[in-house]
Design a protein around this motif. Structure first.
Motif, PDB file in Angstrom:
ATOM      1  N   SER A 129       0.825  -1.208   0.000  1.00  0.00           N
ATOM      2  CA  SER A 129       0.000   0.000   0.000  1.00  0.00           C
ATOM      3  C   SER A 129       0.863   1.264   0.000  1.00  0.00           C
ATOM      4  CB  SER A 129      -0.975   0.007   1.188  1.00  0.00           C
ATOM      5  OG  SER A 129      -0.273  -0.008   2.399  1.00  0.00           O
ATOM      6  N   GLU A 130       2.002   1.224   0.682  1.00  0.00           N
ATOM      7  CA  GLU A 130       2.912   2.374   0.689  1.00  0.00           C
ATOM      8  C   GLU A 130       3.531   2.575  -0.696  1.00  0.00           C
ATOM      9  OE1 GLU A 130       6.997   3.977   2.836  1.00  0.00           O
ATOM     10  OE2 GLU A 130       6.045   2.166   3.593  1.00  0.00           O
ATOM     11  N   ILE A 131       3.891   1.488  -1.347  1.00  0.00           N
ATOM     12  CA  ILE A 131       4.458   1.573  -2.698  1.00  0.00           C
ATOM     13  C   ILE A 131       3.438   2.207  -3.648  1.00  0.00           C
ATOM     14  CG2 ILE A 131       5.245   0.218  -4.682  1.00  0.00           C
ATOM     15  CD1 ILE A 131       6.390  -1.805  -2.605  1.00  0.00           C
ATOM     16  N   ILE A 132       2.198   1.753  -3.554  1.00  0.00           N
ATOM     17  CA  ILE A 132       1.135   2.291  -4.404  1.00  0.00           C
ATOM     18  C   ILE A 132       0.910   3.774  -4.107  1.00  0.00           C
ATOM     19  CG2 ILE A 132      -1.347   2.196  -4.887  1.00  0.00           C
ATOM     20  CD1 ILE A 132      -1.078  -0.900  -4.452  1.00  0.00           C
ATOM     21  N   GLU A 133       0.876   4.134  -2.826  1.00  0.00           N
ATOM     22  CA  GLU A 133       0.696   5.533  -2.417  1.00  0.00           C
ATOM     23  C   GLU A 133       1.821   6.412  -2.965  1.00  0.00           C
ATOM     24  OE1 GLU A 133       1.037   7.911   1.772  1.00  0.00           O
ATOM     25  OE2 GLU A 133      -0.126   6.055   1.779  1.00  0.00           O
ATOM     26  N   ASN A 134       3.064   5.925  -2.878  1.00  0.00           N
ATOM     27  CA  ASN A 134       4.214   6.679  -3.395  1.00  0.00           C
ATOM     28  C   ASN A 134       4.103   6.869  -4.904  1.00  0.00           C
ATOM     29  OD1 ASN A 134       5.290   6.810  -0.831  1.00  0.00           O
ATOM     30  ND2 ASN A 134       6.740   5.145  -1.157  1.00  0.00           N
ATOM     31  N   ARG A 135       3.747   5.810  -5.617  1.00  0.00           N
ATOM     32  CA  ARG A 135       3.608   5.895  -7.075  1.00  0.00           C
ATOM     33  C   ARG A 135       2.524   6.906  -7.444  1.00  0.00           C
ATOM     34  NH1 ARG A 135       1.083   1.177  -8.818  1.00  0.00           N
ATOM     35  NH2 ARG A 135      -0.799   2.396  -8.932  1.00  0.00           N
ATOM     36  N   ARG A 136       1.418   6.844  -6.751  1.00  0.00           N
ATOM     37  CA  ARG A 136       0.317   7.774  -7.039  1.00  0.00           C
ATOM     38  C   ARG A 136       0.718   9.214  -6.763  1.00  0.00           C
ATOM     39  NH1 ARG A 136      -4.593   3.990  -4.730  1.00  0.00           N
ATOM     40  NH2 ARG A 136      -4.750   2.709  -6.599  1.00  0.00           N
ATOM     41  N   TRP A 137       1.457   9.446  -5.677  1.00  0.00           N
ATOM     42  CA  TRP A 137       1.912  10.797  -5.368  1.00  0.00           C
ATOM     43  C   TRP A 137       2.825  11.304  -6.482  1.00  0.00           C
ATOM     44  CZ3 TRP A 137       6.031  13.903  -5.050  1.00  0.00           C
ATOM     45  CH2 TRP A 137       5.854  15.141  -4.431  1.00  0.00           C
ATOM     46  N   LEU A 138       3.782  10.470  -6.892  1.00  0.00           N
ATOM     47  CA  LEU A 138       4.718  10.879  -7.944  1.00  0.00           C
ATOM     48  C   LEU A 138       3.996  11.185  -9.256  1.00  0.00           C
ATOM     49  CD1 LEU A 138       7.582   8.389  -7.116  1.00  0.00           C
ATOM     50  CD2 LEU A 138       7.717  10.887  -6.970  1.00  0.00           C
ATOM     51  N   HIS A 139       3.019  10.376  -9.614  1.00  0.00           N
ATOM     52  CA  HIS A 139       2.273  10.606 -10.856  1.00  0.00           C
ATOM     53  C   HIS A 139       1.397  11.855 -10.749  1.00  0.00           C
ATOM     54  CE1 HIS A 139       3.109   7.013 -13.390  1.00  0.00           C
ATOM     55  NE2 HIS A 139       3.639   6.637 -12.235  1.00  0.00           N
ATOM     56  N   ALA A 140       0.886  12.132  -9.567  1.00  0.00           N
ATOM     57  CA  ALA A 140       0.048  13.313  -9.366  1.00  0.00           C
ATOM     58  C   ALA A 140       0.870  14.603  -9.345  1.00  0.00           C
ATOM     59  CB  ALA A 140      -0.745  13.180  -8.064  1.00  0.00           C
ATOM     60  N   HIS A 141       2.170  14.494  -9.114  1.00  0.00           N
ATOM     61  CA  HIS A 141       3.054  15.653  -9.036  1.00  0.00           C
ATOM     62  C   HIS A 141       4.145  15.566 -10.107  1.00  0.00           C
ATOM     63  CE1 HIS A 141       1.180  15.379  -5.063  1.00  0.00           C
ATOM     64  NE2 HIS A 141       1.256  16.694  -5.071  1.00  0.00           N
ATOM     65  N   ALA A 142       3.762  15.161 -11.298  1.00  0.00           N
ATOM     66  CA  ALA A 142       4.725  14.965 -12.390  1.00  0.00           C
ATOM     67  C   ALA A 142       5.456  16.267 -12.711  1.00  0.00           C
ATOM     68  CB  ALA A 142       4.001  14.447 -13.618  1.00  0.00           C
ATOM     69  N   GLU A 143       6.775  16.159 -12.844  1.00  0.00           N
ATOM     70  CA  GLU A 143       7.610  17.303 -13.204  1.00  0.00           C
ATOM     71  C   GLU A 143       8.431  16.915 -14.432  1.00  0.00           C
ATOM     72  OE1 GLU A 143       8.745  19.571  -9.241  1.00  0.00           O
ATOM     73  OE2 GLU A 143       9.220  17.440  -9.092  1.00  0.00           O
ATOM     74  N   THR A 144       8.853  17.899 -15.198  1.00  0.00           N
ATOM     75  CA  THR A 144       9.565  17.601 -16.437  1.00  0.00           C
ATOM     76  C   THR A 144      10.960  18.216 -16.457  1.00  0.00           C
ATOM     77  OG1 THR A 144       8.589  19.534 -17.521  1.00  0.00           O
ATOM     78  CG2 THR A 144       7.424  17.433 -17.756  1.00  0.00           C
ATOM     79  N   GLU A 145      11.748  17.676 -17.358  1.00  0.00           N
ATOM     80  CA  GLU A 145      13.105  18.129 -17.629  1.00  0.00           C
ATOM     81  C   GLU A 145      13.914  18.257 -16.352  1.00  0.00           C
ATOM     82  OE1 GLU A 145      12.730  21.508 -20.215  1.00  0.00           O
ATOM     83  OE2 GLU A 145      11.652  20.333 -21.718  1.00  0.00           O
TER      84      GLU A 145
END
Length: 90
Positions: A25-41
């Motif tokens: 569940s922590e892995i999923i939460e981390n992945r979701r946070w990263l995808h929700a806060h996508a940054e570029t370059e």
């Protein structure tokens, strides 16, 4: 959760799988946070802060590498070594 002090060198694949299942569940939460806060370059302020926080939580030493990279050592600093590399931008 796997801590820096654990003897990862004597663990089997089943041991790692057991740990992964325990923190799924922590892995999923981390992945979701990263995808929700996508940054570029090279604008990865939130992403690098997030990764540094997670590394600190498991007791890993880390340092900045380049413009927005992070270098960390997990486990012993001698003997056999495995390098893991990942991109952090969207």
């Amino acid at each position: 959760m796997l801590r820096k002090s654990e003897d990862i060198y004597n663990m089997t694949a089943k041991d790692f799988l057991k740990i992964a299942e325990a923190i799924e569940s922590e892995i999923i939460e981390n992945r979701r946070w990263l995808h929700a806060h996508a940054e570029t370059e090279f604008e990865l302020k939130e992403t690098t802060a997030f990764v540094k926080e997670k590394l600190s939580e498991i007791g890993c030493d880390f340092s900045d590498c380049g413009k927005c990279g992070i270098s960390a050592v997990i486990g012993k600093r001698e003997g056999k070594t495995i390098l893991l590399r990942a991109d952090m931008d969207a």
